[in-house]
Design an enzyme around this catalytic site. Structure first.
Site: not given
Length: 646
Positions: A41, A43-44, A46, A267, A285, A338, A443, A449
C-alpha cells in the site's frame, strides 16, 4: 486459544509513549542494512512508512495495485488534517484532541493509542511543511485552521479542498527520494494475494503482476499492511473503485485477528445516488459544514413540491426552513460528528422531508455565508469543491443549495493490532485504515490523514525496530521454501477456480446485489432480524457467485475482471463477518446503530457494562463460524458518559 495482549505501557497517560520508546530495542545502522521490510500500500500510511523505514536504512519493498503510488486513495481526502497546535489560541491542547477523539468514537477506542495519536500530531504538520505541503495560511503567514464536526475548536490544517492530494504528494516525494537512492524497490501494478507465514512469523507475500498475470513470491523479515479500508463491500461508497479489503482479509485467514468489522462510517455530505447504473458516490468535504447550513422544508407539502420539481429551494422563505441540526444540537449545530449528522438526515428523509425526486437528500446552503462573508471568501475556501459539485450535478452552489445525503465512507474496523501496531502474527504489522484504528466506533473528520501519517512517520519506525532487533541474525527469506510453495499453489488454485466457473453473470452484477443487502440490513441502522437475514442472503449470493460468475479475458494476462472477482469473493466473507459482529454487539455506538438500543430522543444508546470492548474475530476455517475474542477497554482518564452534542 490465543490471548490478546495489547502491550499498553504502564505509567501516566502522558508518559506512556516516551517511556515505551525509551524501553524498546533499537537496531544499529549497520544491522538495518541486513533487514528487509515489505510495505503493501502506498497511501499516506504506506508511503510515509516506506519512506521513513528506508531513510533509517532498512531495505524496503513497496507494493501497490495502481500504476503509481501517487494514485492511492488518500488523494481523495479533501477537508484537512487535525493537529493540536493551538495556533488559533482557542484553548486547544493534546488532551483536548485526545478527549474529542475518544468521545467522537463513542468511547470504543484505547486511551493509550488515542493519546499517542494526539501527542505526535503536531510533528506531522512540521514534517509536511518541511516537505513543502502548501497548507492554507492567514494574512500574516501563519498556518490557517478551521473546524470539523465533533469539536469546538479550530485545529484542522488544510490545503483548500485538496488536503489529501497535497499530503500524499509530500509522502510520494519522500518515497521517490528513497527509490532513487535504491533503498526502496517499487512494485506498481502488483496486488498482494496472500501473506506467507513461516515458523509462526510473517516472512513475505504472494503477489500477482496485474499487467502479465504472473504470480510472484517476495520475502522479507517483516510485512506491513497499509491497504486502507473495506467500505466497497457496499458497492456504492465514496471509495475509489479499486479500493478493497483483500490484503487485510488474507492476513485474517492466516491468523491475524480482525477487530470491530461492524464499525464503518457513514459520511453525511455526499452527492446523493442519482441512478441505478452509478458505480460510486462522490464525497463533498465535511469542511463545507463550517459555512454551509443544513436544512429541509418545515412543511411536508413544500418537500413534495420540491420532489416534483414544482418549486426550487430558493422559493422557500427562511421561516419555512428547518435547520434541523441547529435545532436539535444547539451547541455544535452543523458541526456535530458524522454519525450524528448522518442519522439526523436519514430521520428527516424517512419522515418525508427529503428534497430530491427519490426523497433521499437534504440541502447544504451557502446563501447565508455568502451574504455574511462575500462570494470571494467562500470561493477561496471551497472553490474547487463548488466546481466539482457543479460539474457532477449541473447546479451552481453559489446560487442554489447543494443536495447531500449520507454514504459509506471509512472503516474503523480492521486488523487487530497491539500498541506496537503488530497483529496477532509476529512480524506482521497493520497501519492506517487497515488496522482497527484509534477512532473507536466513529472517526472524527480530518483524523484519517492524522492517523495514517502518525503511524507511518512517527510510530511504526520506532516499534518495528523492537521486533527486528531480534531478527538481525535471520538470513534473507528463502522464497523457495515449502511455505511459499504452498501459498503460491493456494493462490493459483483459487484464481483457476474463479476463472473456470464460466457462468452467465458479471462480477458487477453480484457486487451490486451484495451492496443492496449490506446497505439495507447492515447500513445506517441495524436490527436483529435484518442482520440475521443479511447473513442468510450473503450466504446464498456467495454460493450463486461461485457457480455462475462470468470472467471474460485471459487468465495469464491483463484482466481487470479477474481482479474484481477475487476482491468480491473476499467481500462476501467480509460482509458476513460485519453482519455477525453487528449482531453480536447489541448496543448503539458511533456508526453502529442498533434500532433496539436508542435513547428517548432517538440517539445512540451504549451499553458500557457489556460492550466497552473491542470485538476481535479469529478465523477458524472456510465455511466455519469465526471465534469471538474480547479486548476489554479501560478508561482511567475520561469518564464514560452518554455522548451529547446538544
Amino acid at each position: 486459544m490465543q490471548i490478546l495482549n495489547s502491550k499498553i505501557p504502564e505509567g501516566p497517560l502522558a508518559e506512556k509513549w516516551a517511556r515505551h520508546k525509551a524501553a524498546i530495542r533499537v537496531v544499529s545502522p549497520a544491522n538495518k542494512r541486513k533487514l528487509e521490510i515489505i510495505v503493501v500500500g502506498t497511501g499516506l500510511g504506506g508511503a510515509s512508512a516506506a519512506a521513513s523505514l528506508a531513510e533509517l536504512g532498512y531495505n524496503v519493498k513497496s507494493f501497490c495495485y495502481q500504476d503509481s503510488p501517487r494514485r492511492a486513495h488518500s488523494i481523495a481526502a479533501q477537508g484537512g488534517i487535525n493537529a493540536a497546535k493551538n495556533y488559533q489560541n482557542d484553548n486547544d491542547s493534546v488532551f483536548r484532541l485526545f478527549y474529542d477523539t475518544i468521545k467522537g468514537g463513542d468511547y470504543r477506542a484505547r486511551e493509550a493509542n488515542v493519546y499517542r495519536l494526539a501527542e505526535v500530531s503536531p510533528n506531522i504538520i512540521d514534517q509536511c511543511v518541511a516537505q513543502g505541503v502548501p497548507f492554507a495560511r492567514e494574512y500574516g503567514g501563519l498556518l490557517d485552521n478551521r473546524s470539523f464536526g465533533g469539536v469546538l475548536v479550530s485545529r484542522t490544517f488544510y490545503a483548500r479542498g485538496q488536503t489529501g492530494q497535497q499530503l500524499l504528494l509530500g509522502a510520494y516525494q519522500a518515497l521517490n527520494r528513497q527509490i532513487s537512492k535504491g533503498n526502496v524497490k517499487m512494485y506498481p501494478r502488483h496486488e498482494m494475494l496472500d501473506v506467507v507465514v513461516k515458523d509462526g512469523k510473517a516472512r513475505g507475500i504472494i503477489a500477482r503482476d496485474l499487467t502479465t498475470g504472473e504470480i510472484k513470491r517476495y520475502g522479507a523479515h517483516a510485512v506491513v499492511i497499509a491497504t486502507g479500508g473495506y467500505g466497497n463491500v457496499f458497492f456504492l461508497s465514496t471509495l475509489a473503485m479499486g479500493s478493497n479489503g483483500s490484503a487485510a482479509w488474507q492476513c485474517y485467514k492466516k491468523g491475524a485477528m480482525f477487530a470491530n468489522p461492524a464499525f464503518v462510517q457513514i459520511h453525511p455530505t455526499c452527492i446523493p445516488v442519482h441512478g441505478s447504473q452509478q458505480s460510486k458516490l462522490t464525497l463533498m468535504s465535511e469542511s463545507l459544514r463550517n459555512d454551509g447550513r443544513v436544512w429541509v422544508p418545515k412543511k411536508l407539502e413544500d418537500a413534495q413540491k420540491l420532489r416534483e420539481g414544482k418549486i426550487g429551494p430558493n422559493d422557500i422563505p427562511d421561516e419555512d426552513r428547518d435547520f434541523y441540526l441547529e435545532r436539535r444540537y444547539p451547541s455544535y449545530g452543523n458541526l456535530v460528528p458524522r454519525d450524528v449528522a448522518s442519522r439526523a438526515a436519514k430521520e428527516r428523509c424517512d419522515a418525508g422531508y427529503g428534497v430530491n425526486p427519490e426523497g433521499k437528500a437534504v440541502y447544504l446552503d451557502f446563501k447565508y455565508s455568502i451574504e455574511r462573508l462575500g462570494k470571494k471568501v467562500i470561493e477561496a475556501r471551497y472553490g474547487n469543491l463548488f466546481q466539482m459539485y457543479e460539474k457532477i450535478t449541473d447546479v451552481d452552489p453559489y446560487k442554489e443549495p447543494m443536495m447531500i445525503y449520507p454514504a459509506i465512507h471509512y472503516s474503523m474496523g480492521g486488523i487487530w493490532v497491539d500498541y506496537n501496531l503488530m497483529t496477532t502474527i509476529p512480524g506482521l504489522y497493520a497501519i492506517g485504515e487497515a488496522n482497527f484504528s484509534d477512532h473507536g466506533a466513529n472517526r472524527l473528520g480530518a483524523s484519517a490523514l492524522m492517523q495514517g501519517l502518525a503511524d507511518g512517520y512517527f510510530i511504526l519506525p520506532y516499534t518495528i525496530g523492537d521486533y527486528l532487533a531480534g531478527e538481525i541474525m535471520t538470513p534473507k527469506t528463502d522464497v523457495n521454501s515449502p511455505e511459499f510453495e504452498e501459498a503460491e499453489k493456494n493462490v493459483k488454485d483459487r484464481i483457476h477456480q474463479l476463472f473456470n466457473v464460466k457462468g452467465t453473470k458479471t462480477v458487477d452484477h453480484f457486487h451490486k446485489q451484495l451492496g443492496h443487502i449490506m446497505w439495507d440490513y447492515v447500513g445506517m441502522s441495524r436490527n436483529e432480524e435484518g442482520l440475521k437475514k443479511a447473513i442468510e442472503e450473503i450466504k446464498k449470493l456467495k454460493k450463486e457467485f461461485w457457480s455462475d460468475v462470468k470472467i471474460p479475458g485471459e487468465l495469464n494476462n491483463l484482466n481487470p475482471e479477474l481482479e474484481k472477482a477475487g476482491r468480491l469473493a473476499d467481500f462476501f466473507d467480509i460482509g458476513d463477518l460485519m453482519a455477525r459482529d453487528a449482531l453480536e454487539r447489541n448496543e448503539s455506538c458511533g456508526g453502529h446503530f442498533r434500532e433496539e438500543s436508542v435513547t428517548e430522543d432517538g440517539e445512540a444508546l451504549r451499553n458500557d457494562e457489556k460492550f466497552a470492548n473491542v470485538a476481535v474475530w479469529e478465523f477458524k476455517g472456510e465455511n466455519k463460524e469465526p471465534q469471538l475474542h474480547v479486548e476489554t477497554l479501560k478508561f482511567e482518564n475520561v469518564q464514560l458518559t452518554q455522548r451529547s452534542y446538544k
